[in-house]
Design an enzyme around this catalytic site. Sequence first.
Site, PDB file in Angstrom:
ATOM      1  N   ILE A  18       0.841  -1.191   0.000  1.00  0.00           N
ATOM      2  CA  ILE A  18       0.000   0.000   0.000  1.00  0.00           C
ATOM      3  C   ILE A  18       0.880   1.246   0.000  1.00  0.00           C
ATOM      4  O   ILE A  18       1.597   1.520   0.962  1.00  0.00           O
ATOM      5  CB  ILE A  18      -0.958   0.012   1.201  1.00  0.00           C
ATOM      6  CG1 ILE A  18      -1.782  -1.289   1.246  1.00  0.00           C
ATOM      7  CG2 ILE A  18      -1.845   1.238   1.134  1.00  0.00           C
ATOM      8  CD1 ILE A  18      -2.575  -1.586  -0.019  1.00  0.00           C
ATOM      9  N   GLY A  66      -8.595   4.573 -14.909  1.00  0.00           N
ATOM     10  CA  GLY A  66      -7.847   5.825 -14.859  1.00  0.00           C
ATOM     11  C   GLY A  66      -6.452   5.631 -14.301  1.00  0.00           C
ATOM     12  O   GLY A  66      -5.493   6.261 -14.758  1.00  0.00           O
ATOM     13  N   GLN A  82      22.134   2.140 -21.223  1.00  0.00           N
ATOM     14  CA  GLN A  82      23.144   1.440 -22.021  1.00  0.00           C
ATOM     15  C   GLN A  82      23.959   2.422 -22.855  1.00  0.00           C
ATOM     16  O   GLN A  82      25.184   2.262 -22.990  1.00  0.00           O
ATOM     17  CB  GLN A  82      22.456   0.420 -22.940  1.00  0.00           C
ATOM     18  CG  GLN A  82      23.417  -0.457 -23.747  1.00  0.00           C
ATOM     19  CD  GLN A  82      24.132  -1.483 -22.884  1.00  0.00           C
ATOM     20  OE1 GLN A  82      23.695  -1.774 -21.773  1.00  0.00           O
ATOM     21  NE2 GLN A  82      25.243  -2.014 -23.371  1.00  0.00           N
ATOM     22  N   GLU A  92      -1.112  -1.767 -10.776  1.00  0.00           N
ATOM     23  CA  GLU A  92      -2.353  -1.424 -11.487  1.00  0.00           C
ATOM     24  C   GLU A  92      -2.787  -2.545 -12.437  1.00  0.00           C
ATOM     25  O   GLU A  92      -3.388  -2.309 -13.476  1.00  0.00           O
ATOM     26  CB  GLU A  92      -2.213  -0.100 -12.267  1.00  0.00           C
ATOM     27  CG  GLU A  92      -1.688   1.075 -11.460  1.00  0.00           C
ATOM     28  CD  GLU A  92      -2.698   1.598 -10.458  1.00  0.00           C
ATOM     29  OE1 GLU A  92      -3.534   0.810 -10.004  1.00  0.00           O
ATOM     30  OE2 GLU A  92      -2.625   2.786 -10.111  1.00  0.00           O
TER      31      GLU A  92
END
Length: 388
Positions: free
Chosen positions: A156, A241, A337, A364
């Site tokens: 969280i 969203g 790189q 998400e």
Amino acid sequence: MDFELDADQQAYRDAARQFAQRELAPNAAEWDANSVFPVDILRQAGDLGFCGLYTPEAAGGLGLSRLDATLIIEELAQGCTSTTAFLTIHNMVNWILASYANEALREAWLPAMLSGEKLGSYCLTEPNAGSDAASLRTRARRDGDAYVIDGNKMFISGAGDTQLLVVMARTGAPDSGAGGISAFAVPADTPGIDYGKKEAKMGWNSQPTRAISFDGVRVPADHRLGEEGEGFRIAMRALDGGRINIATCSVGTAQAALTTAHRYLNEREQFGRPLASFQALQFKLADMATQLVAARQMVRLAASKLDRGDPDATLYCAMAKRFATDQGFAICNEALQLHGGYGYLRDYPLERHVRDCRVHQILEGTNEIMRLVIARRLLDKDDLETLI
């Protein structure tokens, strides 16, 4: 179809760029190295309206479209990916409050949340419910004029340093699936809430991450968000969203990495000439720029679909999240790189960009889950030409 920004959109972008260059970029390395959660800077962001980007104006937010919000988030992410990512989570919490809380709850919390004086955390993930969020076990039992919450959340963002938790908990039977989940606004200092240790992470170090346990946490019934059983739908609406937000953070970070690589190739010399004169490196730069523009346009397309309430918005949000976070990480890694050994040093921002962007492919909804969302939506269609 107009791809150019109008005057208002340019103003939003420029305000965010100035804030990122003034407050975020100069401090990002220190916040990362020392795990500083910059609450004072978040309050400054609140002063500019950045804590309520798409919270409706009637509720005190800026009321921007999701597309306009991406312009701001992309600029902020160029300054500090981790801090911007937390800001997007806080925005998601505020949007949920504005959309689903009763009037008294909104009046009690939203002004301070939108100003950045108080901060919020989004509590969905559990030890045994990550990708399969509908199987969550945290329980909310009705008891008179309150609900009693028991269970555990993990990973969280902001936990232990925020003042309000939006918690998804099961109010239905144990086997009730997605339809048995409800959402609650829980003050973070409510008795019975305990916070785990601050996790030591690969990236996102300017925001704390902790587990949370709920043991007999009593929450007034009017702190329920939406109707009983509506929590999973709220969570998924928020995550459409959220996927755009985190994809935009990847685009912004990739832009910062590309800008740094472009400057380095023109300044650094090997074998008596600038690195920019080597065709192999020119090709790399060209591919990075092409991937970045493609990711940006896909994110903006998904945001516009969400703004219009398009029935395929979830599909486009998943595609944008999958593509932009994969490409964003690849661009940051390629920029590192191109810097050779210097890219591996903390004197340069590239290694931080790589570390901060990596988690975007996980949260998400992992990119593997995004592929499932996309495939299932496609297989439900009779005519794929509707995607064109």
